[in-house]
Write a protein that holds these residues in place. Structure first.
Motif, PDB file in Angstrom:
ATOM      1  N   LEU A 195      10.079  -5.764  16.373  1.00 19.95           N
ATOM      2  CA  LEU A 195       9.836  -4.526  15.571  1.00 19.95           C
ATOM      3  C   LEU A 195       8.493  -3.817  15.811  1.00 19.95           C
ATOM      4  O   LEU A 195       8.259  -2.932  15.984  1.00 19.95           O
ATOM      5  CB  LEU A 195      10.180  -4.587  14.221  1.00 19.95           C
ATOM      6  CG  LEU A 195       9.957  -3.352  13.356  1.00 19.95           C
ATOM      7  CD1 LEU A 195      10.723  -2.307  13.738  1.00 19.95           C
ATOM      8  CD2 LEU A 195      10.165  -3.982  11.848  1.00 19.95           C
ATOM      9  N   ILE A 201       0.960   5.270  16.094  1.00 19.24           N
ATOM     10  CA  ILE A 201       1.161   3.983  15.338  1.00 19.24           C
ATOM     11  C   ILE A 201       0.519   2.981  16.395  1.00 19.24           C
ATOM     12  O   ILE A 201       0.813   2.755  17.227  1.00 19.24           O
ATOM     13  CB  ILE A 201       2.481   3.713  15.247  1.00 19.24           C
ATOM     14  CG1 ILE A 201       3.330   4.837  14.339  1.00 19.24           C
ATOM     15  CG2 ILE A 201       2.619   2.248  14.575  1.00 19.24           C
ATOM     16  CD1 ILE A 201       3.088   4.348  12.995  1.00 19.24           C
ATOM     17  N   GLN A 229       2.283  -3.351  12.180  1.00 17.24           N
ATOM     18  CA  GLN A 229       2.369  -4.748  11.568  1.00 17.24           C
ATOM     19  C   GLN A 229       2.738  -4.300  10.077  1.00 17.24           C
ATOM     20  O   GLN A 229       3.421  -5.147   9.279  1.00 17.24           O
ATOM     21  CB  GLN A 229       1.299  -5.595  11.801  1.00 17.24           C
ATOM     22  CG  GLN A 229       1.335  -6.276  12.985  1.00 17.24           C
ATOM     23  CD  GLN A 229       0.205  -7.449  13.270  1.00 17.24           C
ATOM     24  OE1 GLN A 229      -0.728  -7.521  12.282  1.00 17.24           O
ATOM     25  NE2 GLN A 229       0.267  -8.070  14.115  1.00 17.24           N
ATOM     26  N   ARG A 230       1.894  -3.585   9.278  1.00 12.33           N
ATOM     27  CA  ARG A 230       1.757  -3.289   8.064  1.00 12.33           C
ATOM     28  C   ARG A 230       3.326  -2.794   7.919  1.00 12.33           C
ATOM     29  O   ARG A 230       4.015  -3.099   6.839  1.00 12.33           O
ATOM     30  CB  ARG A 230       0.915  -2.100   7.774  1.00 12.33           C
ATOM     31  CG  ARG A 230      -0.490  -2.622   6.838  1.00 12.33           C
ATOM     32  CD  ARG A 230      -1.209  -1.161   6.478  1.00 12.33           C
ATOM     33  NE  ARG A 230      -0.933  -0.917   5.265  1.00 12.33           N
ATOM     34  CZ  ARG A 230      -1.370   0.193   4.734  1.00 12.33           C
ATOM     35  NH1 ARG A 230      -2.059   0.971   5.521  1.00 12.33           N
ATOM     36  NH2 ARG A 230      -1.160   0.751   3.536  1.00 12.33           N
ATOM     37  N   ILE A 231       3.772  -1.777   8.532  1.00 11.68           N
ATOM     38  CA  ILE A 231       4.944  -1.411   8.586  1.00 11.68           C
ATOM     39  C   ILE A 231       6.318  -2.452   8.452  1.00 11.68           C
ATOM     40  O   ILE A 231       6.930  -2.497   7.761  1.00 11.68           O
ATOM     41  CB  ILE A 231       5.418  -0.146   9.160  1.00 11.68           C
ATOM     42  CG1 ILE A 231       4.584   1.035   9.039  1.00 11.68           C
ATOM     43  CG2 ILE A 231       6.651   0.741   9.350  1.00 11.68           C
ATOM     44  CD1 ILE A 231       4.585   2.095  10.100  1.00 11.68           C
ATOM     45  N   PHE A 234       6.036  -5.636   8.047  1.00 12.48           N
ATOM     46  CA  PHE A 234       5.960  -6.534   6.920  1.00 12.48           C
ATOM     47  C   PHE A 234       6.426  -5.877   5.633  1.00 12.48           C
ATOM     48  O   PHE A 234       7.252  -6.480   4.534  1.00 12.48           O
ATOM     49  CB  PHE A 234       4.602  -7.088   6.585  1.00 12.48           C
ATOM     50  CG  PHE A 234       4.185  -8.402   7.366  1.00 12.48           C
ATOM     51  CD1 PHE A 234       4.653  -9.581   7.204  1.00 12.48           C
ATOM     52  CD2 PHE A 234       3.258  -8.128   8.416  1.00 12.48           C
ATOM     53  CE1 PHE A 234       4.343 -10.640   8.033  1.00 12.48           C
ATOM     54  CE2 PHE A 234       3.024  -9.171   9.262  1.00 12.48           C
ATOM     55  CZ  PHE A 234       3.463 -10.471   9.065  1.00 12.48           C
ATOM     56  N   HIS A 235       6.239  -4.552   5.540  1.00 11.98           N
ATOM     57  CA  HIS A 235       6.892  -3.760   4.356  1.00 11.98           C
ATOM     58  C   HIS A 235       8.311  -3.788   4.383  1.00 11.98           C
ATOM     59  O   HIS A 235       9.130  -4.026   3.360  1.00 11.98           O
ATOM     60  CB  HIS A 235       6.170  -2.199   4.379  1.00 11.98           C
ATOM     61  CG  HIS A 235       6.765  -1.570   3.378  1.00 11.98           C
ATOM     62  ND1 HIS A 235       6.479  -1.265   2.288  1.00 11.98           N
ATOM     63  CD2 HIS A 235       8.011  -0.717   3.482  1.00 11.98           C
ATOM     64  CE1 HIS A 235       7.073  -0.369   1.490  1.00 11.98           C
ATOM     65  NE2 HIS A 235       7.952   0.105   2.269  1.00 11.98           N
ATOM     66  N   LEU A 236       8.747  -3.574   5.626  1.00 12.01           N
ATOM     67  CA  LEU A 236      10.123  -3.580   5.670  1.00 12.01           C
ATOM     68  C   LEU A 236      10.757  -4.823   5.419  1.00 12.01           C
ATOM     69  O   LEU A 236      11.893  -4.966   4.975  1.00 12.01           O
ATOM     70  CB  LEU A 236      10.480  -2.835   7.190  1.00 12.01           C
ATOM     71  CG  LEU A 236      10.396  -1.486   7.279  1.00 12.01           C
ATOM     72  CD1 LEU A 236      10.609  -0.991   8.787  1.00 12.01           C
ATOM     73  CD2 LEU A 236      11.496  -0.470   6.438  1.00 12.01           C
ATOM     74  N   ALA A 237      10.205  -6.023   5.966  1.00  7.03           N
ATOM     75  CA  ALA A 237      10.675  -7.257   5.840  1.00  7.03           C
ATOM     76  C   ALA A 237      10.645  -7.526   4.262  1.00  7.03           C
ATOM     77  O   ALA A 237      11.303  -8.410   3.950  1.00  7.03           O
ATOM     78  CB  ALA A 237       9.612  -8.362   6.518  1.00  7.03           C
TER      79      ALA A 237
END
Lengths: 200, 200
Positions: free
Chosen positions: B11, B21, B27-29, B31-34
């Motif tokens: 991802l 991006i 990575q921030r996005i 981890f947020h989605l995870a």
């Protein structure tokens, strides 16, 4: 009123909820995707969609993983007498990238925050307590964020969760390596001065 | 070697291909989605996935639309004697947001660029020519980007596509309103000085 086609407006709104994405960047991404091939669009959508079925918390440390125990917990070369406590999986990932740590981790899942009504019972505290009861661990490194909430969480773990005979440490706070003094915030600067050390 | 679970790494790589991006934001996005609920993850994936089936170019102007002709082309209140030529649908969206224009548009789909092997025949030039042949248009505003390629494209349209009896204009280049002189690039500044006008 937006002049965008509805599905594009919908995508822009959805993307705006992601961290670090403002309306401007969301629009750029949306238009980019609208111009991309159906295959590429499908790849992006799928890469997002698979997350819930593939990822979950490691049963041992709480790290985000596609196999449990996670890769760190099941690596026999890691030092099992050291546990580094972090707030979130991304903190663990950042420490791993630095390559400066070879022990195990414990991911709390957040920090204590009365404002956001997050108490110790909402975090993976009991699980940490149980890991420490097994008696193999000689040091717990509290690497919660250097924020008010992270400090409070570290203090709570140190006082309430870690047994007396286990060493508890916290990474140093100070000037970032390679940083420019002009750009460092007041609190970091004053903390760095308070905790200065002798050079000779 | 990345320490992230494979689907997360996948991802991150996919997101990094989107405009604006970097690996960090990706990575921030990720981890947020995870950490998001399966429902929320599904909403994001679906908002992306629907684009190819719902969007396409307007048969008249080339704008990105979910109905053809697009909303602008089918709005009877727009002035059909004015056509504003832009490179991409997002340029059209930006002009619409400014609310400063009430005519029609023509989206070329890019700009002439020998470096990227884009010639006039790769853009919606013939379609523009056919619209102008119908004789209703009295002015063509060439709002391609103020870049070398955008200027070249505007020049090409003015010389090769727009009939002699139709007025051809280009928006002014100059200092951005509300801008700070210290932060304006040299070319814009020198162009603004060259094209200065008398105040009294």
């Amino acid at each position: 009123v937006s002049e965008l086609p509805e599905c594009l407006e919908q995508l822009v709104r959805t993307l705006t909820r992601l961290p670090g994405i403002g309306r401007r960047s969301a629009q750029r991404i949306a238009f980019h995707l609208a111009r991309s091939s159906p295959d590429e669009v499908r790849r992006v959508a799928d890469a997002v969609a698979v997350l819930p079925e593939k990822l979950g918390p490691c049963e041992v440390c709480g790290n985000l993983t596609d196999e449990s125990p996670c890769r760190v917990c099941s690596d026999p070369r890691r030092d099992p007498t050291l546990i580094c406590v972090v707030e979130q999986p991304e903190n663990l990932a950042a420490i791993e990238r630095s390559g400066s740590y070879r022990g195990l981790y414990h991911v709390l899942g957040g920090s204590i925050s009365p404002l956001r009504s997050v108490g110790p019972e909402d975090l993976r505290m009991a699980e940490l307590g149980r890991r420490l009861e097994q008696g193999d661990v000689r040091e717990v490194i509290l690497a919660t964020n250097p924020t008010v909430e992270g400090e409070a969480t570290a203090l709570y773990v140190a006082r309430q969760v870690v047994p007396e005979d286990v060493r508890v440490t916290r990474p140093a706070t100070g000037l970032p390596v390679g940083g420019d003094l002009d750009y460092i915030d007041k609190s970091t600067l004053s903390r760095a001065f308070e905790t200065r050390h002798d050079l000779r």
